[in-house]
Scaffold this motif. Structure first.
Motif, PDB file in Angstrom:
ATOM      1  N   LEU A 225      39.189  28.010  50.876  1.00 38.55           N
ATOM      2  CA  LEU A 225      39.467  29.397  50.528  1.00 38.55           C
ATOM      3  C   LEU A 225      39.657  29.545  49.017  1.00 38.55           C
ATOM      4  O   LEU A 225      40.142  28.635  48.341  1.00 38.55           O
ATOM      5  CB  LEU A 225      40.727  29.884  51.245  1.00 38.55           C
ATOM      6  N   ASN A 226      39.308  30.696  48.523  1.00 38.70           N
ATOM      7  CA  ASN A 226      39.455  31.025  47.115  1.00 38.70           C
ATOM      8  C   ASN A 226      40.948  31.196  46.790  1.00 38.70           C
ATOM      9  O   ASN A 226      41.606  32.061  47.364  1.00 38.70           O
ATOM     10  CB  ASN A 226      38.697  32.320  46.820  1.00 38.70           C
ATOM     11  N   PRO A 227      41.518  30.415  45.875  1.00 41.81           N
ATOM     12  CA  PRO A 227      42.940  30.574  45.546  1.00 41.81           C
ATOM     13  C   PRO A 227      43.282  31.963  45.036  1.00 41.81           C
ATOM     14  O   PRO A 227      44.410  32.438  45.224  1.00 41.81           O
ATOM     15  CB  PRO A 227      43.177  29.508  44.468  1.00 41.81           C
ATOM     16  N   ALA A 228      42.317  32.621  44.385  1.00 43.25           N
ATOM     17  CA  ALA A 228      42.578  33.966  43.856  1.00 43.25           C
ATOM     18  C   ALA A 228      42.525  35.037  44.935  1.00 43.25           C
ATOM     19  O   ALA A 228      43.105  36.109  44.778  1.00 43.25           O
ATOM     20  CB  ALA A 228      41.577  34.285  42.752  1.00 43.25           C
ATOM     21  N   ASP A 229      41.834  34.766  46.021  1.00 42.33           N
ATOM     22  CA  ASP A 229      41.752  35.674  47.170  1.00 42.33           C
ATOM     23  C   ASP A 229      41.630  34.822  48.420  1.00 42.33           C
ATOM     24  O   ASP A 229      40.528  34.486  48.852  1.00 42.33           O
ATOM     25  CB  ASP A 229      40.548  36.614  47.047  1.00 42.33           C
ATOM     26  N   PRO A 230      42.755  34.434  49.011  1.00 44.91           N
ATOM     27  CA  PRO A 230      42.738  33.480  50.116  1.00 44.91           C
ATOM     28  C   PRO A 230      42.086  33.980  51.405  1.00 44.91           C
ATOM     29  O   PRO A 230      42.025  33.232  52.382  1.00 44.91           O
ATOM     30  CB  PRO A 230      44.228  33.190  50.346  1.00 44.91           C
ATOM     31  N   THR A 231      41.597  35.207  51.431  1.00 45.89           N
ATOM     32  CA  THR A 231      40.817  35.662  52.588  1.00 45.89           C
ATOM     33  C   THR A 231      39.331  35.367  52.407  1.00 45.89           C
ATOM     34  O   THR A 231      38.551  35.539  53.340  1.00 45.89           O
ATOM     35  CB  THR A 231      40.988  37.176  52.821  1.00 45.89           C
TER      36      THR A 231
END
Length: 356
Positions: A225-231
């Motif tokens: 998952l993207n740490p900046a947008d965990p969705t």
């Protein structure tokens, strides 16, 4: 945010790598890379083992098979690396493979090295620092399912992956193959699964629903998952069992790991992904959503669900076989025999309730 990233640990005893040989191999392919690697191991790896090679300027990932007895057709590192390399241009969530190796002088087994995707891997529980509300959790859930759907819709011929097909009859081969694997891995303290295997043989569909590229181990703890947008999903890992086959078999395999909030205490105790959280879809909701997005008929999913649980039991038992015979000492595997027995009973309950 770095505390959210998947953290490696010290290499487990008996699973060490030869740093000098690994370093020399890496230098052949990345001659500008400076320094020697610090080697750590990720806590997963019940099947293949995953190591972090930490250099001063970048991190790399090394994947190798487990130590000890291995099923004949399992843990093909060169095949996994080949599939990933072919898939990368059309499915950008695949990590880039840097090099693969079959030289037994470097390691007694085949292995490969790939880039490290820096992100969050949602394992049993989300990191404590990561707080998602119900709406965000649902968005995450749908995004993960969508990545499977996207994979199933890839033109595998255009990607150059038609050669991994074994022809028609994928479902029948899977039932026969996993049944034989279970019999080979059985230990004296577990059930025989004969009733389950016979039911699967008798109830399998007459022909495959379709043929597409399938992952065969699509779970939350195999996505990044993207740490900046965990969705947002930025990576999909662990391509060892990817092949061409029936998409509903892939979905059934995924749902075998899908422990939802109202499952019994035993199943809850072996949960390894956060599918219990408010906002996560139930297994039936996943099936319905998948059918709506793909157009495939999913109204009679019993066979695929039971096969997925049986296949999981075989994987569990293969790992337990190595532990039972002292070929691995990882204490996490000590209860896998009891888990195998539980999965047999779960299959039998679903068979009894099935309308097939």
């Amino acid at each position: 945010m770095n505390s959210l990233l998947d953290a490696p640990a010290a290499v487990r005893v008996g699973e060490e790598l030869n740093r000098e040989k690994i370093s020399a191999f890496i230098h052949q392919h990345l001659p500008s890379l400076q320094g020697e690697p610090e080697i750590q191991q990720f806590p997963g790896g019940a099947s293949n083992l995953t190591y972090l090679l930490r250099y001063p300027e970048r991190d790399l990932i090394l994947r190798r098979p487990p130590f000890g007895h291995r099923a004949k057709s399992a843990h093909d590192m060169l095949r996994e690396a080949k599939i990933m390399s072919a898939l990368k241009p059309v499915y950008p969530y695949v990590p880039a493979v840097i090099a693969s190796c079959s030289d037994s002088a470097i390691m007694e087994c085949d292995f490969y090295v790939m880039e490290r995707l820096h992100g969050i891997i949602p394992r049993q529980n989300l990191p404590k620092e990561l707080i998602l509300n119900t709406e965000d959790t649902r968005r995450l859930c749908l995004n993960v399912i969508d990545k499977m759907i996207e994979l199933h819709q890839i033109d595998y011929q255009h990607a150059g992956l038609a050669s991994i097909a074994k022809g028609a009859g994928y479902v029948a081969r899977q039932v026969a193959g996993w049944s034989e694997r279970y019999r080979q891995a059985k230990t004296d303290d577990v059930g025989d699964f004969e009733t389950v295997m016979q039911w699967l043989h008798d109830k399998m569909p007459a022909q495959d629903l379709a043929t597409c590229l399938i992952h065969n181990d699509f779970r939350f703890d195999n996505v990044v998952l993207n740490p900046a947008d965990p969705t947002e999903v930025i990576g999909v890992l662990d391509w060892e069992m990817a092949t061409l086959g029936d998409p509903l078999m892939d979905l059934g395999n995924t749902l075998a790991y899908w422990v939802q909030a109202d499952d019994d205490a035993v199943f809850q105790s072996v949960r390894r992904q956060p599918t219990h959280l408010p906002g996560m879809l139930t297994r039936q909701e996943v099936i319905t959503y998948y059918g709506e997005r793909t157009g495939y008929r999913v109204d009679n999913f019993d066979f695929y669900a039971i096969f997925g649980l049986f296949r999981l039991a075989v994987i569990v038992q293969q790992i337990y076989y190595r532990y039972f015979h002292g070929q691995t000492t990882n204490p996490a595997f000590s209860g896998f025999g009891k888990l195998s027995n539980y999965l047999e009973q779960r299959c039998l309950r679903l068979i009894k309730a099935s309308i097939l």
